[in-house]
Design a protein around this motif. Structure first.
Motif, PDB file in Angstrom:
ATOM      1  N   LYS A 143      19.616   7.890   5.247  1.00 66.22           N
ATOM      2  CA  LYS A 143      19.561   9.045   4.258  1.00 66.22           C
ATOM      3  C   LYS A 143      19.445   9.101   2.762  1.00 66.22           C
ATOM      4  CE  LYS A 143      23.105  10.921   7.006  1.00 66.22           C
ATOM      5  NZ  LYS A 143      24.594  10.486   8.007  1.00 66.22           N
ATOM      6  N   LYS A 144      19.859   7.902   1.819  1.00 64.36           N
ATOM      7  CA  LYS A 144      18.439   8.243   0.602  1.00 64.36           C
ATOM      8  C   LYS A 144      17.732   7.922   0.632  1.00 64.36           C
ATOM      9  CE  LYS A 144      22.780   5.093  -0.980  1.00 64.36           C
ATOM     10  NZ  LYS A 144      23.075   3.528  -1.169  1.00 64.36           N
ATOM     11  N   LEU A 145      16.842   7.417   1.768  1.00 61.86           N
ATOM     12  CA  LEU A 145      15.698   6.711   1.696  1.00 61.86           C
ATOM     13  C   LEU A 145      14.570   8.480   1.705  1.00 61.86           C
ATOM     14  CD1 LEU A 145      12.866   5.149   1.008  1.00 61.86           C
ATOM     15  CD2 LEU A 145      12.779   4.394   3.486  1.00 61.86           C
ATOM     16  N   SER A 205      16.603  11.581  -6.820  1.00 61.67           N
ATOM     17  CA  SER A 205      15.797  10.884  -5.233  1.00 61.67           C
ATOM     18  C   SER A 205      15.333  10.572  -4.774  1.00 61.67           C
ATOM     19  CB  SER A 205      15.669  12.281  -4.620  1.00 61.67           C
ATOM     20  OG  SER A 205      15.012  12.758  -5.227  1.00 61.67           O
ATOM     21  N   LEU A 206      13.499  10.081  -5.412  1.00 65.82           N
ATOM     22  CA  LEU A 206      12.990   9.330  -6.028  1.00 65.82           C
ATOM     23  C   LEU A 206      12.917   7.767  -6.261  1.00 65.82           C
ATOM     24  CD1 LEU A 206       9.815  11.769  -7.498  1.00 65.82           C
ATOM     25  CD2 LEU A 206      10.537  11.773  -5.000  1.00 65.82           C
ATOM     26  N   ILE A 207      13.606   7.948  -7.643  1.00 64.40           N
ATOM     27  CA  ILE A 207      14.456   6.883  -7.972  1.00 64.40           C
ATOM     28  C   ILE A 207      15.017   5.889  -6.706  1.00 64.40           C
ATOM     29  CG2 ILE A 207      15.450   5.350  -9.794  1.00 64.40           C
ATOM     30  CD1 ILE A 207      12.975   6.725 -10.962  1.00 64.40           C
ATOM     31  N   ILE A 224      15.689   2.079  -2.931  1.00 63.93           N
ATOM     32  CA  ILE A 224      15.731   1.342  -1.418  1.00 63.93           C
ATOM     33  C   ILE A 224      14.391   0.282  -0.921  1.00 63.93           C
ATOM     34  CG2 ILE A 224      15.437   2.091   0.545  1.00 63.93           C
ATOM     35  CD1 ILE A 224      17.712   3.514  -0.579  1.00 63.93           C
ATOM     36  N   THR A 225      13.540   1.045  -1.477  1.00 65.30           N
ATOM     37  CA  THR A 225      11.974   0.438  -0.996  1.00 65.30           C
ATOM     38  C   THR A 225      11.660  -1.148  -1.769  1.00 65.30           C
ATOM     39  OG1 THR A 225      10.558   1.711  -2.185  1.00 65.30           O
ATOM     40  CG2 THR A 225      10.394   1.785   0.224  1.00 65.30           C
ATOM     41  N   GLN A 260      13.689  -4.127   0.045  1.00 64.98           N
ATOM     42  CA  GLN A 260      13.214  -4.095   0.934  1.00 64.98           C
ATOM     43  C   GLN A 260      11.936  -5.527   0.436  1.00 64.98           C
ATOM     44  OE1 GLN A 260      14.087  -3.808   3.988  1.00 64.98           O
ATOM     45  NE2 GLN A 260      16.110  -2.123   3.713  1.00 64.98           N
ATOM     46  N   PHE A 261      11.140  -4.742  -0.197  1.00 60.07           N
ATOM     47  CA  PHE A 261      10.385  -5.820  -0.550  1.00 60.07           C
ATOM     48  C   PHE A 261      10.090  -7.373  -0.885  1.00 60.07           C
ATOM     49  CE2 PHE A 261       7.300  -7.643  -3.471  1.00 60.07           C
ATOM     50  CZ  PHE A 261       5.905  -7.080  -3.583  1.00 60.07           C
ATOM     51  N   PHE A 262      11.914  -8.010  -1.777  1.00 59.03           N
ATOM     52  CA  PHE A 262      12.107  -8.628  -2.141  1.00 59.03           C
ATOM     53  C   PHE A 262      12.801  -9.095  -0.687  1.00 59.03           C
ATOM     54  CE2 PHE A 262      11.164  -7.522  -5.798  1.00 59.03           C
ATOM     55  CZ  PHE A 262      10.171  -8.414  -6.374  1.00 59.03           C
ATOM     56  N   SER A 263      12.828  -8.811   0.406  1.00 64.79           N
ATOM     57  CA  SER A 263      13.695  -9.184   1.541  1.00 64.79           C
ATOM     58  C   SER A 263      12.793  -9.809   2.452  1.00 64.79           C
ATOM     59  CB  SER A 263      14.787  -8.211   2.075  1.00 64.79           C
ATOM     60  OG  SER A 263      14.592  -7.201   1.618  1.00 64.79           O
ATOM     61  N   PRO A 264      13.742 -10.617   3.118  1.00 65.64           N
ATOM     62  CA  PRO A 264      12.493 -11.529   4.192  1.00 65.64           C
ATOM     63  C   PRO A 264      11.661 -10.019   5.140  1.00 65.64           C
ATOM     64  CG  PRO A 264      14.851 -12.431   4.518  1.00 65.64           C
ATOM     65  CD  PRO A 264      14.888 -11.125   3.650  1.00 65.64           C
ATOM     66  N   THR A 265      10.681 -10.678   5.580  1.00 65.45           N
ATOM     67  CA  THR A 265       9.658 -10.111   6.594  1.00 65.45           C
ATOM     68  C   THR A 265      10.045 -10.654   8.187  1.00 65.45           C
ATOM     69  OG1 THR A 265       8.311 -12.336   6.973  1.00 65.45           O
ATOM     70  CG2 THR A 265       7.724 -10.319   5.111  1.00 65.45           C
ATOM     71  N   ILE A 266      10.419  -9.474   9.366  1.00 62.63           N
ATOM     72  CA  ILE A 266      11.080  -9.467  10.397  1.00 62.63           C
ATOM     73  C   ILE A 266      10.579  -9.715  11.166  1.00 62.63           C
ATOM     74  CG2 ILE A 266      13.352  -7.792   9.775  1.00 62.63           C
ATOM     75  CD1 ILE A 266      11.689  -5.711  10.169  1.00 62.63           C
ATOM     76  N   THR A 267       9.109 -10.129  11.160  1.00 61.26           N
ATOM     77  CA  THR A 267       8.262  -9.567  12.638  1.00 61.26           C
ATOM     78  C   THR A 267       8.118 -11.257  12.762  1.00 61.26           C
ATOM     79  OG1 THR A 267       6.311 -10.095  10.826  1.00 61.26           O
ATOM     80  CG2 THR A 267       6.417  -7.463  11.727  1.00 61.26           C
ATOM     81  N   THR A 268       7.293 -11.541  13.635  1.00 60.22           N
ATOM     82  CA  THR A 268       7.156 -12.656  14.678  1.00 60.22           C
ATOM     83  C   THR A 268       5.739 -12.633  14.607  1.00 60.22           C
ATOM     84  OG1 THR A 268       9.002 -12.302  15.764  1.00 60.22           O
ATOM     85  CG2 THR A 268       7.230 -13.506  16.632  1.00 60.22           C
TER      86      THR A 268
END
Lengths: 369, 179, 375, 225
Positions: free
Chosen positions: C196-198, B13-15, B20-21, B24-32
């Protein structure tokens, strides 16, 4: 005149001394720069993990953020809470920053890049590394703050619990390599990456097969245990009991402001650097390229350029580990305190004891036949 | 045995979490990046209120009937009006909004029977309180009308006079109403 | 998992010390103070001290007209403002017998459920943050922003909407909003899988919440706990089903109930509730009729003499509004029975003998909004 | 274990007061203008209500002693005299035990009990598996009354029951039900804050929502901020 002084210091027997001093100064700079820019890495990394850019305003990509933070912290007044034990209160930050500095002196970053080639380097790193907990305890105790005291108590039991599996794991490594000299340990891992201690012992390509002589069949697990213990020893998430900001405000650092806090902060990153460097040396082949005994060895043994390449490999591995530390911090919640102790006493210590036993059996087996 | 399976599944589960994170790290940022970039303001955005005016005559719709002030839960509206010479109804001469009290509930806008007030879409109002908290909406209306190239209606002007010559003696020019 | 009781709680010989959790503390999400009497890391007694941002909303109701009181209702629990306004508007409508057009009811259901989701998302993220995980709250805020954008497009504000009016809503919704909601539902379902996964599956998180902070159904009854706290204790009670208001009885949705009574159960209830809310939104967006959005309301609203009670299921539980009218334009008395008040009232009993970090987990599982306690 | 509303009403009947006044009193058709509740109690007292409300009048006299004696027949001190003032036909006296339609009131059953019986009433609620919803107060300065309202709900059946007790405004004392429903503890503390009602037997009535040094009770009608 100047030439003669220069000559005096650059020839033996004083060259050794000069060299050591130069290294120590270099290490100080290295630690400071690392601490500063690891903060930047942490913030930038946290930002990216959370889909935001992180610091951007000061300098290009926010690269001037750490100096700006440093200046802010330096400019703050140093205050000790009334009624606290002033001497201990201010001794704690000094005690927390000194050990990693000393530890780094024994760590070989490259082929010839190390301050002192100690033959008990490993022992020295560990003995100094344990002072960290003392400093946090003093800081927490001397602050005269209940949160800080709770944190101090937590830190002590946490570090005591995690020293044991860590040392058991290291003993395994010492048994496999037969030395406590860090440079020697690296040299033994020359050749392909399968010769690194993290994989050595599972399969030996030079004909040993499974459970190679002198190998540790559970070496990846050993690495994992070492890594977890390293996280716990440096009080990093998910084991950041010392800080635990949602429970203990800022734990042992609650009453520290200005540079007092800054030093704790720097020490945290210096400790991470030491821990990750140690993990690199013990398991990931240090400055060895891991590209096979022909080309790879040639690459790192090619005079000064080879040394530089070796240092590059070392830093690549070390910073990857540091990045993973940041990565873990921004992914997981904090463990509960008894969960942390359970993990150590019920899971890590039995497993590391078992690997120790297994390794010693594997070491003994060939001599029986 | 339970401990072994739990350790193993827990490790998995940790893996999963790490996977997942890092995605997200390599996804573009979502902030303005706020001061450098801004988002479009919603059409119905409820800023502070402002006076509406008749497009043709340039005259504010407000007849100073005080219904909005009565509807306001926080008493943040104080307005006054006169009956200009030669007109049938009253016209607003001062419309003071104490923005520190306003809760942007839109009740005044709904209560208005003459469609005389609306929400502005001003949102970046940060400044020293004295400068923005007490707004003079009549002044703001005049600025707005002037900006679209018309002459603001002057209730004090004599009745038949077609074009008011100079800036009328409007009530206190409160330092408000920047665009 | 039962934490062994290392120190007998209530032992007079035990040496205890008091620490203040709050009024300014990272874990209290506002100005709540909890006086903790600790025996080492174990809590001997935890006494919440609310009232730091008490604003006397009930008195405010007595000196302003019903319409003027409307904006107040958004500001009690700012995270689920829609449902709060719904309760007050519903009470007035019930007393004055105001008919609400069907379209307005649909709009109310959609916006209330969107608001519930956004409220749960904040609660979820803040909970993980209390447990030391910082990233999920920002993911949650990402999704919440999408909801707020939708709501802003129709109401004009992002937090304290003040959107409902007696007899309807203050402004109609357009097709863009409906389409936005329709698009949001599958998007959110995908995100829920990721959450749920995270978090839900994460072993560290599970260790922090499983078996922590048991609140039995009997205790819920004695304290009047409500909302996800109650449903996490195995009681199948949801105001939307038990006292169906608006048009909730026309939708097909389930009430998630978990029998475990621990923090994990409350967590799972919230996660499931998000999914059920998505179901309601999906159905409502498909069925929303054309028509007026505002019913007939007298210009000067006076309620008939007497009491009227009206309850809604807010993000955090049951909100009861009890209006007593003496026939005037202002209410004689408005009583707001808020969910966080009752949910926090059982904290003292539930947290006895817990470790500090677990108490934080328990408090986060109650999902408190401090203005809701203090009013 | 749920129970029908009728059965509950029967159980509540012995605890209820014998005579009721309609509160709020504005149901009186035209002639007597509704007493302004916001006014100070002594000043704006209409002629219809005698000076001392606890003696006689259309007001339920309430025994100041709140010993939780479960006396089924509470002593109603004085027989209520017909009110002299309203010339118009008096409104039908409200029933102490009232079964409402839920759609109208949001309540199924509403009972006005004797102040001495609130604990007994709470025990009935407890026995039937009701959960506490809220406890609150209400101020009737013209009548010289304070009302304590107890709201209950049933998780399984969704039934809503409220009962109320009326106590004298000049000596507001009532027994606490926090022994039966610990959740009432906070509600009663809050009610004490806002109305100054003394819940006898309550463990801690120190200011709760109000500042620690508060000596005022803001929800009383004569409180002016």
């Amino acid at each position: 005149m100047i030439e003669s002084i220069f000559k005096f210091f650059t020839t033996e027997p004083y060259w050794t001394l000069t060299r050591s001093i130069l290294y120590l100064v270099g290490i100080c700079i290295f630690v400071a720069a690392n601490a500063a820019y690891l903060v930047w890495v942490e913030r930038k990394g946290a930002g990216r993990f959370q889909r935001r850019p992180g610091p951007t305003e000061s300098g290009p990509w926010g690269l001037l953020q750490p100096p700006a933070d440093g200046i802010k912290l330096l400019a703050k007044q140093l205050m000790a809470p009334p009624g606290s034990d002033k001497i201990l209160f201010w001794a704690a930050p000094l005690m927390v920053i000194a050990p990693p500095l000393v530890c780094l002196a024994a760590i070989p970053f490259g082929n010839n890049v190390l301050a002192r080639d100690l033959n008990i380097g490993l022992l020295m790193v560990f003995s100094f590394g344990s002072i960290n907990v003392m400093a946090l305890m003093l800081g927490g105790w001397a602050s005269r703050n209940k949160y800080a005291i709770i944190s101090a108590a937590r830190v002590v039991s946490q570090n005591v619990a995690y020293e044991i599996p860590m040392l058991l794991v290291v003993i395994t490594i010492i048994m496999v390599t037969g030395t406590m000299n860090l440079q020697e340990i690296i040299v033994q891992q020359a050749g392909g990456f399968w010769n690194w201690n993290i994989l050595r012992g599972i399969w030996d390509f030079s004909g040993g097969g499974w459970g190679h002589i002198g190998g540790n069949l559970l070496a990846p697990v050993t690495f994992l245990i070492f890594y977890i213990c390293m996280l716990a020893e440096t009080n990093r998430a998910p084991f950041d009991m010392a800080e635990a900001e949602s429970e203990l405000v800022a734990g042992a650092f609650t009453e520290y402001g200005g540079m007092g806090f800054g030093v704790f902060f720097m020490a945290e990153y210096a400790n991470i650097v030491v821990g990750c460097a140690l993990a690199t040396i013990l398991f990931l082949g240090g400055w060895q390229s891991g590209l096979g005994s022909g080309f790879g060895t040639l690459l790192t043994s090619w005079g000064v350029i080879g040394t530089v390449i070796g240092v590059g490999f070392f830093f690549a591995k070390m910073y990857f580990l540091i990045f993973s530390v940041v990565w873990i911090r921004w992914t997981f919640p904090r463990t509960q305190f008894y969960g942390l102790l359970n993990l150590s006493w019920k899971i890590l210590i039995p497993i590391s004891l078992f690997t120790l036993l297994l390794t010693s059996v594997l070491l003994k087996l060939p001599r029986l036949f | 045995m339970n401990l072994v399976t739990e350790t193993f599944s827990g490790f998995l589960s940790l893996i999963t979490g790490l996977r997942i994170t890092i995605k997200q790290f390599f996804s573009p940022t979502i902030t303005t990046h706020y001061p450098h970039q801004t988002l479009p303001i919603a059409k119905k955005f409820r800023g502070h209120i402002e006076l509406k005016w008749n497009e043709e005559t340039g005259k504010p719709n407000c007849t100073a009937c005080n219904i909005c002030a009565k509807a306001c839960p926080s008493d943040c509206i104080v307005l006054d009006g006169i009956k200009p010479a030669g007109e049938k109804g009253k016209t607003v001469t001062s419309y003071k909004l104490d923005y520190t009290l306003c809760s942007l509930c839109s009740l005044c806008v709904e209560a208005c029977p003459f469609d005389a007030i609306q929400h502005s879409n001003r949102y970046n109002l940060a400044s020293v309180p004295n400068q923005w908290a007490n707004m003079d909406l009549v002044q703001r209306y005049k600025d707005q009308v002037t900006r679209v190239g018309k002459t603001p209606y002057d209730p004090y002007a004599p009745a038949p006079a077609a074009a008011p010559a100079a800036e009328p003696a409007a009530p206190a020019p409160a330092p408000t109403a920047q665009p | 998992m039962n934490i062994p009781q290392l120190i007998p709680v209530g032992d007079p010989s035990a040496e205890t010390f008091t620490i203040n959790l709050g009024p300014q503390h990272p874990a209290t999400h506002g100005v709540l103070r909890v006086k903790l009497e600790m025996d080492g890391e174990f809590i001997v007694n935890a006494q919440p001290v609310p009232g730091y941002i008490h604003r006397m909303h009930e008195k405010m109701g007595e000196n302003r007209t019903y319409a003027q009181y409307l904006p107040n209702t958004s500001r009690i629990d700012y995270l689920s403002a829609m449902t709060y306004t719904h309760a007050f508007v519903g009470a007035v409508e019930k007393a004055a017998k105001i008919e609400v057009p069907l379209r307005a009811e649909y709009i109310r259901v959609i916006t209330s459920e969107l608001n519930r989701i956004s409220s749960h998302l904040v609660g979820w993220g803040a909970w993980i943050m209390d447990l030391g995980g910082f990233t999920p709250i920002l993911y949650a805020f990402d999704d919440r922003e999408k909801i707020l954008d939708l709501l802003e497009a129709i109401t004009g504000s992002r937090l304290t909407y003040c959107y409902y009016r007696f007899g309807g809503v203050c402004d109609d919704v357009d097709q863009t909003f409906i389409d936005g909601c329709k698009a949001f539902v599958p998007y959110m379902r995908e995100r829920m899988k990721m959450y749920k996964k995270l978090v839900t599956g994460n072993i560290i998180f599970r260790k922090r919440v499983e078996g922590i902070g048991p609140i039995s159904a009997e205790m819920c009854r004695k304290y009047g706990a409500c909302g996800p706290v109650l449903r996490g204790s195995g009681v199948n009670y949801d105001v939307r089903k038990a006292e169906p208001y608006s048009i909730y009885n026309q939708f097909d949705f389930d009430i998630p109930v978990y029998q475990e009574c621990d923090s994990l159960a409350r967590y799972l209830v919230r996660m499931d509730e998000i999914e059920q809310s998505l179901r309601i939104i999906e159905q409502a967006c498909a069925k929303i009729p054309e028509g007026p959005f505002q019913g007939k309301v007298p210009r000067i609203l006076k309620l008939p003499v007497g009491d009227t009670c009206f309850a809604t299921e807010c993000g955090r539980g049951r909100l009861l509004v009890r209006i007593t009218s003496d026939g005037k334009e202002e209410a004689y008395r408005i009583r707001l029975r808020t969910p966080c008040f009752t949910n926090l009232s059982l904290f003292e009993e539930a947290s006895q003998g817990m470790m500090l970090a677990d108490a934080i987990s328990l408090m986060a599982s109650l999902d408190l909004v401090i203005p809701d306690i203090d009013r | 274990m749920s129970s029908s509303i009728e059965q509950l009403a029967k159980e509540f009947a012995p605890l209820a007061v014998k005579e009721m006044v309609q509160l709020p009193p504005a149901l009186v058709p035209k002639p007597a203008p509704a007493p302004k509740p916001a006014a100070a109690p002594a000043a704006a007292k209409p002629a219809a209500v005698p000076a001392d409300p606890s003696v006689v009048g259309r007001v339920i006299p309430n025994p100041p002693s709140v010993a939780p004696t479960p006396a089924p027949k509470p002593a109603v001190a004085a027989a209520p005299k017909p009110a002299p003032a309203p010339a118009a036909p008096p409104p039908p006296p409200p029933k102490p035990v009232q079964i409402w339609k839920f759609e109208d009131k949001g309540l199924h059953l509403e009972v006005t009990v004797e102040p001495a019986n609130v604990v007994a009433a709470a025990e009935i609620m407890d026995r039937h598996g009701f959960a506490i919803d809220a406890v609150t107060g209400m101020d009737w300065p013209t009548q010289g009354l304070l009302e304590v309202i107890y709201d209950f709900l049933h998780f399984q059946t969704g039934e809503r029951v409220a009962y109320r007790a009326r106590i004298a405004r000049n000596d507001p004392k009532i027994a606490t039900i926090s022994k039966v429903f610990p959740g009432a503890d906070w509600h009663e503390r809050e009610t004490h804050d806002f109305f100054g009602i003394n819940f006898v037997g309550h463990r801690d009535l120190s200011p709760f929502m109000l500042p620690d040094d508060a000596t005022y009770h803001p929800l009383l009608k004569d409180f002016k901020a």
